[in-house]
Design a protein around this motif. Structure first.
Motif, mmCIF file in Angstrom:
data_model
loop_
_atom_site.group_PDB
_atom_site.id
_atom_site.type_symbol
_atom_site.label_atom_id
_atom_site.label_comp_id
_atom_site.label_asym_id
_atom_site.label_seq_id
_atom_site.Cartn_x
_atom_site.Cartn_y
_atom_site.Cartn_z
ATOM 1 N N TRP A 32 -9.754 -2.187 -5.721
ATOM 2 C CA TRP A 32 -9.326 -2.214 -4.320
ATOM 3 C C TRP A 32 -9.551 -0.824 -3.737
ATOM 4 O O TRP A 32 -9.222 0.173 -4.386
ATOM 5 N N ASN A 76 -8.423 -7.827 -6.072
ATOM 6 C CA ASN A 76 -9.198 -7.686 -4.847
ATOM 7 C C ASN A 76 -10.169 -6.555 -5.145
ATOM 8 O O ASN A 76 -9.706 -5.463 -5.467
ATOM 9 N N SER A 134 3.219 -9.620 1.978
ATOM 10 C CA SER A 134 2.070 -9.760 2.892
ATOM 11 C C SER A 134 1.264 -11.036 2.672
ATOM 12 O O SER A 134 1.005 -11.788 3.607
ATOM 13 N N LYS A 135 0.834 -11.243 1.422
ATOM 14 C CA LYS A 135 -0.104 -12.352 1.166
ATOM 15 C C LYS A 135 0.676 -13.627 0.851
ATOM 16 O O LYS A 135 0.377 -14.685 1.402
ATOM 17 N N CYS A 188 0.233 -8.053 -5.699
ATOM 18 C CA CYS A 188 0.220 -8.548 -4.306
ATOM 19 C C CYS A 188 -0.353 -9.969 -4.198
ATOM 20 O O CYS A 188 -0.009 -10.696 -3.278
ATOM 21 N N LYS A 245 0.844 -1.201 0.000
ATOM 22 C CA LYS A 245 0.000 0.000 0.000
ATOM 23 C C LYS A 245 0.879 1.251 0.000
ATOM 24 O O LYS A 245 0.622 2.213 -0.712
HETATM 25 C C1 LIG Z 1 -4.961 -5.383 -4.201
HETATM 26 C C2 LIG Z 1 -4.091 -5.074 -3.029
HETATM 27 N N1 LIG Z 1 -2.967 -4.388 -3.232
HETATM 28 C C3 LIG Z 1 -2.151 -4.057 -2.233
HETATM 29 C C4 LIG Z 1 -2.441 -4.434 -0.934
HETATM 30 C C5 LIG Z 1 -1.480 -3.989 0.123
HETATM 31 O O1 LIG Z 1 -0.965 -4.964 0.916
HETATM 32 P P1 LIG Z 1 0.241 -4.634 1.889
HETATM 33 O O2 LIG Z 1 0.282 -3.168 2.123
HETATM 34 O O3 LIG Z 1 -0.035 -5.412 3.121
HETATM 35 O O4 LIG Z 1 1.481 -5.101 1.183
HETATM 36 C C6 LIG Z 1 -3.605 -5.126 -0.654
HETATM 37 C C7 LIG Z 1 -3.980 -5.486 0.728
HETATM 38 O O5 LIG Z 1 -5.059 -5.882 1.040
HETATM 39 C C8 LIG Z 1 -4.448 -5.468 -1.738
HETATM 40 O O6 LIG Z 1 -5.586 -6.146 -1.535
#
Ligand SMILES: Cc1ncc(COP(=O)(O)O)c(C=O)c1O
Length: 397
Positions: free
Chosen positions: A124, A174, A235-236, A204, A100
């Protein structure tokens, strides 16, 4: 309190708001079937946690280079090359505080007042607000369930104007789970090149794709580097949402600008988390197929269960871990349950004790987002509650 006009352009992330509401109820002892959180329900793998502990023990607890330690930038480039067939060097890589943050920084550096940014809907939640905060205008183009929520190059081209600065895509997406097929992605890249527009590709969820889809990066296309910005995150893929490590792969002058911004804001991402991410990028990935196999089972069950509920239609998502059913049948006519999905989500939390996010938040009126990053047992319980809620409504109609 007087706040800036800038901060008043954006709203608190609606997904965060739902999670907070569900957490409040849970704290009071209420049993919630929770489809809210957008994060893996698996623990961070052991070798990654151990690397972080080692980093603390070895006193890697000080400031690092603003853009991330060199071994991590090298490892990200090598990982991306091995997994997704790109060809980046460390000078084209900057480590950020989560994906993010990567997106926020890129948009801050490239988008200004008067610029348009094409964001396919459903999107998103953070994309439009990040664009607005930078002074830009998000321009939404529609994707449809019939097309697997994949955006078409022709649709993007029609939306391009002299003001268009960037296109933001996420695949898998997402909230829809939509996957853009590689050939269509290639056509989108050609459109962006033709019109001299940046293509930001949010990867992501790259490794959470279900057959026949495969992990894919547009950075594998020849001549992609000039226009493409890759956003990645541990993260994921590695169940590391709390560690806050993401990265940007982009032309070196842009990376320099991103480092400059970071040097005046967050400074380096947490040193310990960087060593954990280094272990993720260089170590075994054997937890990834295990998680994916579990998500695949849950996907099958939740899609099947949702489609068995009166007035609910759910397409099979191609990736990520979200089901995105169409509940518009319950939102119109004399027996409408709610005026929109935001109200419906509140009703579902209050009356059915099910936490999920209304599609309005994602630019998708008529839809709900359910994360299936939760156990099969909880999915069954949630489906029972949803079925009871919607069946009763149907009977009353
Ligand atoms: C589409 C998408 N991009 C980016 C992110 C960012 O994830 P992070 O900041 O945890 O790396 C998310 C988190 O939900 C996401 O769903």
């Amino acid at each position: 309190m007087q706040l800036t006009e800038r901060i008043n352009r954006i709203q608190i992330s609606p997904t965060a708001a739902v999670i907070a509401e569900a957490e409040k109820l849970k704290a009071k002892g209420v049993d919630i079937a929770d489809f809210g959180p957008g994060e893996p329900d698996f623990p961070t793998p052991e070798h990654i946690k151990k690397a972080a502990i080692r980093a603390i023990e070895q006193n890697f607890t000080k400031y690092t280079a603003t853009g991330g330690i060199l071994p991590l930038r090298e490892a990200i480039c090598a990982w991306h090359k091995r997994e997704l067939k790109s060809g980046y060097e460390p000078k084209e890589c900057v480590v950020n505080v989560g994906g993010k943050h990567s997106i926020f920084n890129v948009v801050s550096v490239l988008v200004q007042q008067g610029d348009e940014v094409i964001v396919p809907a459903p999107y998103w939640v953070s994309y439009p607000d990040i664009v607005k905060y930078a002074g830009g205008t998000p321009v939404h183009v529609e994707t449809r369930a019939e097309d697997g929520f994949s955006v078409k190059a022709s649709v993007i081209e029609k939306a391009i104007t002299a003001k268009t600065r960037m296109v933001i895509l996420s695949s898998p997406n997402n909230p829809t789970g939509g996957v853009i097929p590689p050939d269509e992605y290639g056509r989108i890249l050609s459109v962006c090149r033709k019109h001299n527009v940046w293509l930001m590709s949010d990867e992501c969820y790259s490794h959470f794709t279900y057959e026949p889809h495969k992990p894919f990066s547009i950075a594998s296309a020849a001549d992609s580097k000039e226009n493409v910005i890759i956003i990645g995150s541990v993260s994921k893929t590695f169940a590391m949402t709390g560690w806050r490590i993401g990265y940007t792969l982009a032309p070196a002058p842009l990376v320099q600008a991103l480092i400059k911004l970071q040097s005046q804001s967050t400074s380096n991402p947490t040193s310990i988390a960087q060593y954990a991410a280094l272990a993720a990028m260089t170590g075994t990935m054997d937890t990834v197929p295990v998680m994916l196999a579990e998500y695949a089972k849950r996907r099958k069950r939740i899609v099947e269960g949702l489609n068995a509920i009166p007035g609910v239609k759910c397409a099979q998502p191609g990736g990520a871990f979200y089901a995105f059913p169409d509940v518009s049948a319950h939102l119109s006519g004399p027996h409408a349950l709610a005026k929109d999905t935001t109200e419906l989500a509140t009703l579902l939390l209050d009356k059915a004790r099910v936490a999920l996010v209304g599609g309005d938040a994602f630019g998708a009126p008529g839809y709900l987002r359910l994360s299936y990053a939760t156990s099969l047992e909880r999915i069954e319980e949630g489906l029972r509650r949803l079925d009871r809620f919607f069946s009763r409504a149907e009977a009353a109609a």
